[in-house]
Enzyme design. Sequence first.
Site, mmCIF file in Angstrom:
data_model
loop_
_atom_site.group_PDB
_atom_site.id
_atom_site.type_symbol
_atom_site.label_atom_id
_atom_site.label_comp_id
_atom_site.label_asym_id
_atom_site.label_seq_id
_atom_site.Cartn_x
_atom_site.Cartn_y
_atom_site.Cartn_z
ATOM 1 N N SER A 76 -9.692 3.062 -17.522
ATOM 2 C CA SER A 76 -8.512 3.508 -18.264
ATOM 3 C C SER A 76 -7.570 4.340 -17.399
ATOM 4 C CB SER A 76 -8.961 4.323 -19.484
ATOM 5 O OG SER A 76 -9.794 5.387 -19.062
ATOM 6 N N GLY A 77 -7.502 3.982 -16.098
ATOM 7 C CA GLY A 77 -6.492 4.578 -15.224
ATOM 8 C C GLY A 77 -5.227 3.739 -15.253
ATOM 9 N N THR A 120 -6.259 8.608 -11.498
ATOM 10 C CA THR A 120 -4.829 8.609 -11.828
ATOM 11 C C THR A 120 -4.371 9.992 -12.288
ATOM 12 O OG1 THR A 120 -4.982 6.280 -12.474
ATOM 13 C CG2 THR A 120 -3.100 7.526 -13.338
ATOM 14 N N TYR A 141 -5.204 12.829 -11.507
ATOM 15 C CA TYR A 141 -5.110 13.888 -10.491
ATOM 16 C C TYR A 141 -4.036 13.623 -9.442
ATOM 17 C CZ TYR A 141 -9.282 15.503 -12.766
ATOM 18 O OH TYR A 141 -10.154 15.956 -13.727
ATOM 19 N N GLN A 165 -0.885 13.694 -7.392
ATOM 20 C CA GLN A 165 0.071 14.810 -7.333
ATOM 21 C C GLN A 165 1.435 14.356 -6.818
ATOM 22 O OE1 GLN A 165 -1.344 18.208 -5.132
ATOM 23 N NE2 GLN A 165 -3.018 18.613 -6.532
ATOM 24 N N GLY A 219 3.230 11.598 -6.060
ATOM 25 C CA GLY A 219 4.105 10.737 -6.828
ATOM 26 C C GLY A 219 3.941 9.264 -6.535
ATOM 27 N N GLU A 243 6.761 12.007 2.041
ATOM 28 C CA GLU A 243 5.397 12.315 2.496
ATOM 29 C C GLU A 243 5.156 11.639 3.839
ATOM 30 O OE1 GLU A 243 2.687 11.257 -0.677
ATOM 31 O OE2 GLU A 243 3.705 12.573 -2.081
ATOM 32 N N HIS A 258 -7.885 12.735 3.018
ATOM 33 C CA HIS A 258 -6.616 13.455 2.858
ATOM 34 C C HIS A 258 -6.684 14.686 3.749
ATOM 35 C CE1 HIS A 258 -3.148 15.453 1.230
ATOM 36 N NE2 HIS A 258 -2.878 14.387 0.499
ATOM 37 N N ARG A 279 -1.472 9.758 7.587
ATOM 38 C CA ARG A 279 -2.648 10.574 7.274
ATOM 39 C C ARG A 279 -3.806 10.469 8.251
ATOM 40 N NH1 ARG A 279 -2.981 9.881 0.856
ATOM 41 N NH2 ARG A 279 -1.054 11.043 0.624
ATOM 42 N N HIS A 327 -10.601 10.707 0.163
ATOM 43 C CA HIS A 327 -9.509 10.661 -0.815
ATOM 44 C C HIS A 327 -9.287 9.279 -1.419
ATOM 45 C CE1 HIS A 327 -5.730 11.876 -2.604
ATOM 46 N NE2 HIS A 327 -5.068 10.963 -1.935
ATOM 47 N N GLU A 384 -7.402 0.902 -7.343
ATOM 48 C CA GLU A 384 -8.103 1.342 -6.132
ATOM 49 C C GLU A 384 -9.359 0.530 -5.824
ATOM 50 O OE1 GLU A 384 -8.243 5.577 -5.740
ATOM 51 O OE2 GLU A 384 -9.671 5.472 -4.074
ATOM 52 N N ARG A 423 -3.657 3.468 4.149
ATOM 53 C CA ARG A 423 -2.651 3.415 3.074
ATOM 54 C C ARG A 423 -1.525 4.413 3.320
ATOM 55 N NH1 ARG A 423 -2.022 6.489 -1.933
ATOM 56 N NH2 ARG A 423 -3.743 7.745 -1.147
ATOM 57 N N LEU A 457 -0.358 4.143 -6.583
ATOM 58 C CA LEU A 457 0.037 4.026 -7.996
ATOM 59 C C LEU A 457 0.934 2.798 -8.146
ATOM 60 C CD1 LEU A 457 0.778 7.811 -8.683
ATOM 61 C CD2 LEU A 457 -1.186 6.517 -9.531
HETATM 62 P P1 FAD Z 1 -8.669 5.311 -11.881
HETATM 63 O O1 FAD Z 1 -7.423 5.964 -12.288
HETATM 64 O O2 FAD Z 1 -9.572 6.093 -11.033
HETATM 65 O O3 FAD Z 1 -9.461 4.857 -13.189
HETATM 66 C C1 FAD Z 1 -10.779 4.353 -13.079
HETATM 67 C C2 FAD Z 1 -11.331 4.105 -14.463
HETATM 68 O O4 FAD Z 1 -12.491 3.300 -14.383
HETATM 69 C C3 FAD Z 1 -11.750 5.359 -15.207
HETATM 70 O O5 FAD Z 1 -11.321 5.237 -16.535
HETATM 71 C C4 FAD Z 1 -13.275 5.323 -15.157
HETATM 72 O O6 FAD Z 1 -13.912 5.966 -16.222
HETATM 73 C C5 FAD Z 1 -13.489 3.826 -15.246
HETATM 74 N N1 FAD Z 1 -14.801 3.397 -14.737
HETATM 75 C C6 FAD Z 1 -15.276 3.450 -13.470
HETATM 76 N N2 FAD Z 1 -16.521 2.945 -13.426
HETATM 77 C C7 FAD Z 1 -16.850 2.563 -14.692
HETATM 78 C C8 FAD Z 1 -18.001 2.002 -15.278
HETATM 79 N N3 FAD Z 1 -19.118 1.708 -14.580
HETATM 80 N N4 FAD Z 1 -17.976 1.756 -16.603
HETATM 81 C C9 FAD Z 1 -16.890 2.046 -17.367
HETATM 82 N N5 FAD Z 1 -15.777 2.595 -16.853
HETATM 83 C C10 FAD Z 1 -15.750 2.847 -15.520
HETATM 84 N N6 FAD Z 1 -1.788 7.837 -5.299
HETATM 85 C C11 FAD Z 1 -0.444 7.760 -5.253
HETATM 86 O O7 FAD Z 1 0.119 6.664 -5.189
HETATM 87 N N7 FAD Z 1 0.307 8.894 -5.317
HETATM 88 C C12 FAD Z 1 -0.244 10.136 -5.395
HETATM 89 O O8 FAD Z 1 0.458 11.120 -5.468
HETATM 90 C C13 FAD Z 1 -1.662 10.235 -5.409
HETATM 91 N N8 FAD Z 1 -2.267 11.446 -5.456
HETATM 92 C C14 FAD Z 1 -3.624 11.503 -5.583
HETATM 93 C C15 FAD Z 1 -4.232 12.747 -5.736
HETATM 94 C C16 FAD Z 1 -5.591 12.828 -5.967
HETATM 95 C C17 FAD Z 1 -6.235 14.171 -6.128
HETATM 96 C C18 FAD Z 1 -6.369 11.645 -6.019
HETATM 97 C C19 FAD Z 1 -7.836 11.710 -6.259
HETATM 98 C C20 FAD Z 1 -5.768 10.412 -5.828
HETATM 99 C C21 FAD Z 1 -4.403 10.328 -5.613
HETATM 100 N N9 FAD Z 1 -3.770 9.100 -5.442
HETATM 101 C C22 FAD Z 1 -2.404 9.035 -5.381
HETATM 102 C C23 FAD Z 1 -4.531 7.851 -5.563
HETATM 103 C C24 FAD Z 1 -4.358 7.292 -6.971
HETATM 104 O O9 FAD Z 1 -4.342 8.348 -7.899
HETATM 105 C C25 FAD Z 1 -5.475 6.334 -7.333
HETATM 106 O O10 FAD Z 1 -5.668 5.406 -6.318
HETATM 107 C C26 FAD Z 1 -5.134 5.573 -8.612
HETATM 108 O O11 FAD Z 1 -4.788 6.469 -9.621
HETATM 109 C C27 FAD Z 1 -6.311 4.712 -9.034
HETATM 110 O O12 FAD Z 1 -6.028 4.165 -10.289
HETATM 111 P P2 FAD Z 1 -7.030 3.105 -10.933
HETATM 112 O O13 FAD Z 1 -6.437 2.689 -12.210
HETATM 113 O O14 FAD Z 1 -7.357 2.085 -9.927
HETATM 114 O O15 FAD Z 1 -8.394 3.930 -11.152
HETATM 115 C C1 SIN Z 2 -0.626 13.584 -2.165
HETATM 116 O O1 SIN Z 2 0.048 13.991 -3.110
HETATM 117 O O2 SIN Z 2 -0.648 14.122 -1.052
HETATM 118 C C2 SIN Z 2 -1.438 12.385 -2.372
HETATM 119 C C3 SIN Z 2 -0.567 11.220 -2.322
HETATM 120 C C4 SIN Z 2 -1.376 9.970 -2.186
HETATM 121 O O3 SIN Z 2 -2.584 10.005 -2.066
HETATM 122 O O4 SIN Z 2 -0.752 8.913 -2.185
#
Ligand code: FAD
Ligand code: SIN
Length: 537
Positions: free
Chosen positions: A11-12, A44, A46, A48, A50, A116, A244, A292, A353, A377, A388, A394
């Site tokens: 649910s990201g 998602t 967390y 920061q 953008g 960035e 990171h 990075r 990261h 991801e 990356r 995002l």
């Molecule tokens: P996620 O948002 O991680 O969602 C994963 C989902 O899968 C969750 O709901 C979890 O519960 C579910 N899940 C996992 N395993 C299971 C399972 N076995 N059964 C059921 N559910 C499961 N990227 C940017 O582009 N810009 C930024 O500024 C940025 N800043 C960041 C800052 C931080 C601190 C972090 C950690 C990452 C950052 N990133 C950034 C990276 C970015 O946030 C992630 O790559 C992106 O949000 C991943 O989205 P997603 O939908 O793939 O997965």
């Molecule tokens: C950050 O805000 O520095 C993280 C950005 C990213 O991971 O893309």
Amino acid sequence: MHQTDFLVIGSGIAGLTFALKAAKEFPNKEVLVITKAQADETNTKYAQGGIAGVWDAEKDSFDKHIEDTLIAGDGLCNEEVVEIVVKEGVERIREIIEWGAQFDKEADGDYKLGREGGHSEFRILHHKDVTGKEMERALLTELGTYSNIRIFKHCFVVELITQHHFGYLVTKATPDTECYGVYVLNRENNQIEKILANTILLATGGNGQVYRSTTNPFIATGDGVAMVYRAKGKIENMEFIQFHPTALYEPGVRGQAFLITEAVRGDGGILRNKNGEAFMERYDSRKDLAPRDIVARAIDSEMKITGTEHVFLDCTHMDQQNFMEHFPNIYEKCKSIGIDVAKHMIPVAPAAHYSCGGIKTDIWGCTSIRNLYAAGECASTGLHGANRLASNSLLEAMVFAHRAFLHASQHVSLKNIEDGRKELVPDWNAEGTTDPKEMILITQSLKEIQQIMSDYVGIVRTNVRLERAMKRIDLLWQETESLYVTTTLSPQLCELRNMITVSYLIVKCAGFRKESRGLHFNTDYPEKTEMAQNIIL
Ligand code: FAD
Ligand code: SIN
């Protein structure tokens, strides 16, 4: 047993984008979103800095964003994919704005654009320093407007169901491996249930938790990648783990490290070593805004030279009013631990990261297993190559969730949910298993795997370290498999098993790469080979 039309695991941003699109296009079909935690507990939330996008067409261009992405990717990006994401990304950003996401604006109403590392232009839309929280909020709010979307929280997906489960031999060479659904551990009743679906999207996020220090929340255990590997699907380039450069250094804090966004350096923050030297100019002409991998390696090297566990991010010279407006969350966090950013430098160290590799997909998000898509991801689409570019993930998640939706919607009518073989999918067999006598064994193994990965498979690698890591992972694997077949399943045990598999895949890919490229740096092979190659397992 539950049967659904669209099954979305995660649910990201990737999962929710797909779910919204499927629900809108097919109002008479059910979309089921499963998540192992609370709905918003995701990487998602967390984010920061953008989301990157070519927004200011006068100063910026698609070509510049493409070039920046290719430079960061160090020869391994798929150029077709880079062009797709950069060009289609702007439309996806507009879409999330329509769904209600608010990005910061200038006084004249234009969007404020941040910068960035590795970006040649200001192109990052953001919501203060909590962009991901705002995007997740907007997506979940929009989700609530659809009556055909159901969300199962605290349900842990354990395994993908393929022909293997009704007795067929499935190997890496099987051409038509097909996914029929998943086995899920329902934490309300602790039962393992079957969920069958026409179309399945894996959007399970990253795997930062395999390291001791990571910016990722506890959910980031690489479950999707591990499940696809076990189901004999293709996994790619797992060695490219992005560290990171600037996680807040807090001695004694385990688990998720607080991130100091790269946007702070974009606004003028300067990295200094313990002697107060602005060391980045010794490493790269782009100084603090180099990509990075370069900044993280430079910090690692400074920490080793000066014998410290961190360096500093100096913001004392920055306009403090601007700092508080752009980074209120960071300001408050620092204040809460006695750091006044106007007077004190912030102690920072690199932390795991982002996973650049993952489940291999084509340009439509299709994995090597039929009916199974991957986005976000957990996927390896070819966008990031060996490293990356900041704020591209995002964007990638939304573009590929959209593309997976387009592909799935064209093929949905061809699906065969009535296919008799589905009746053959057996219930989960827990016969002969008993409750674990000591849950502490799981916790201890978890700490061990994090220690092994941090000590031997971190920013700088060697052949000896990789070999050591593999031997230790092998032992943990044997012990954990034996627990898995003899004890009642728990999310902790399943996560440990997945983390061991993912660690194995990272080390295996790292061992195959006889060069240093992007995020993978092995002192035994310090140069790049002439031909850039993907490693597919
Ligand atoms: P996620 O948002 O991680 O969602 C994963 C989902 O899968 C969750 O709901 C979890 O519960 C579910 N899940 C996992 N395993 C299971 C399972 N076995 N059964 C059921 N559910 C499961 N990227 C940017 O582009 N810009 C930024 O500024 C940025 N800043 C960041 C800052 C931080 C601190 C972090 C950690 C990452 C950052 N990133 C950034 C990276 C970015 O946030 C992630 O790559 C992106 O949000 C991943 O989205 P997603 O939908 O793939 O997965
Ligand atoms: C950050 O805000 O520095 C993280 C950005 C990213 O991971 O893309």
